[in-house]
Motif scaffolding. Structure first.
Motif, mmCIF file in Angstrom:
data_model
loop_
_atom_site.group_PDB
_atom_site.id
_atom_site.type_symbol
_atom_site.label_atom_id
_atom_site.label_comp_id
_atom_site.label_asym_id
_atom_site.label_seq_id
_atom_site.Cartn_x
_atom_site.Cartn_y
_atom_site.Cartn_z
ATOM 1 N N GLY A 15 0.792 -1.217 0.000
ATOM 2 C CA GLY A 15 0.000 0.000 0.000
ATOM 3 C C GLY A 15 0.825 1.268 0.000
ATOM 4 O O GLY A 15 0.274 2.368 -0.048
ATOM 5 N N LEU A 16 2.146 1.138 0.037
ATOM 6 C CA LEU A 16 3.038 2.297 0.039
ATOM 7 C C LEU A 16 3.349 2.741 -1.385
ATOM 8 O O LEU A 16 3.287 1.949 -2.324
ATOM 9 N N PRO A 17 3.733 4.013 -1.551
ATOM 10 C CA PRO A 17 4.220 4.438 -2.864
ATOM 11 C C PRO A 17 5.429 3.607 -3.282
ATOM 12 O O PRO A 17 6.124 3.037 -2.432
ATOM 13 N N PRO A 18 5.717 3.524 -4.570
ATOM 14 C CA PRO A 18 6.851 2.717 -5.035
ATOM 15 C C PRO A 18 8.164 3.186 -4.423
ATOM 16 O O PRO A 18 8.413 4.381 -4.285
ATOM 17 N N GLY A 19 8.998 2.214 -4.035
ATOM 18 C CA GLY A 19 10.309 2.516 -3.489
ATOM 19 C C GLY A 19 10.329 2.899 -2.030
ATOM 20 O O GLY A 19 11.400 3.160 -1.475
#
Length: 209
Positions: A15-19
């Protein structure tokens, strides 16, 4: 850039932004020293292309008398850690824009902080729901290391777009790069598009370098 002691990050979360990686605890990152707060001389200014063509300011007592709102928002640092679901309380930027309207020609703002630090934002990002001049986090007043007395919280952008120790908002009729944007960071800073660095910019993402 200073950093407080921190616990190791947890594994990546889908669920986190990429990276990004989920962080336990809240590291304190900043460029330069922590400023000394002087309540008798502190003020928050709004200037530039205001609708009235006049500057407005609040002293510390006046700013703290403004209506408050609370939002829940994530913080995504470009150094790749994310702190999720924080409770932030402060003065909404929508209220600031209502109290001191910008001229109709305004497209961007520059948010100024202590020691001349700055961050540029599109007006739509500054006015977005959830964007806040925060004074409290999780029910407690901000510490000096985390931006007391006021820091900007912009949930939709990387955290460098939300300066600590905010002192002024400048209304602008054209975009202009802020402190980190002049030093190689992306002008837009959308974490979901992983807009970290200026070399990733596409035409229209920012003023010419």
């Amino acid at each position: 850039m200073g950093q407080s002691e921190q616990e190791p990050p947890e594994p990546s979360d889908p669920g986190l932004p990429p990276g990004q990686r989920l962080q336990r605890g809240w590291p304190a990152l900043h460029y330069g020293p922590v400023p000394r707060f002087k309540p008798l001389t502190w003020d928050l200014q709004v200037f530039g292309a205001t609708a009235s063509a006049e500057k407005h300011s609040w002293d510390f007592e006046g700013f703290n008398a403004l209506p408050r709102t609370t939002v829940r928002a994530d913080l995504h640092c470009v150094t790749r850690f994310s702190v999720l679901d924080g409770e932030w309380t402060g003065v909404s930027t929508a209220l600031l824009l209502d109290r001191v309207p910008p001229d109709r020609s305004v497209t961007h703002v520059m948010v100024w902080a202590e020691y001349g630090y700055s961050a540029n934002l599109r007006l739509e990002d500054f006015a977005a729901p959830g964007t806040l001049l925060a004074t409290h986090h999780d029910g407690e007043a901000l510490t000096a290391e985390h931006g007391f007395p006021v820091r900007l919280v912009v949930p939709g952008l990387y955290a460098w777009k939300g300066p600590k120790w905010v002192r002024a908002v400048e209304y602008m009729r054209a975009d202009r790069r802020g402190f980190w944007e002049e030093r190689g960071y992306h002008n837009r800073a959308d974490p979901w598009r992983e807009q970290r660095y200026s070399y990733q910019e596409e035409p229209g993402d920012g003023p010419l370098r």
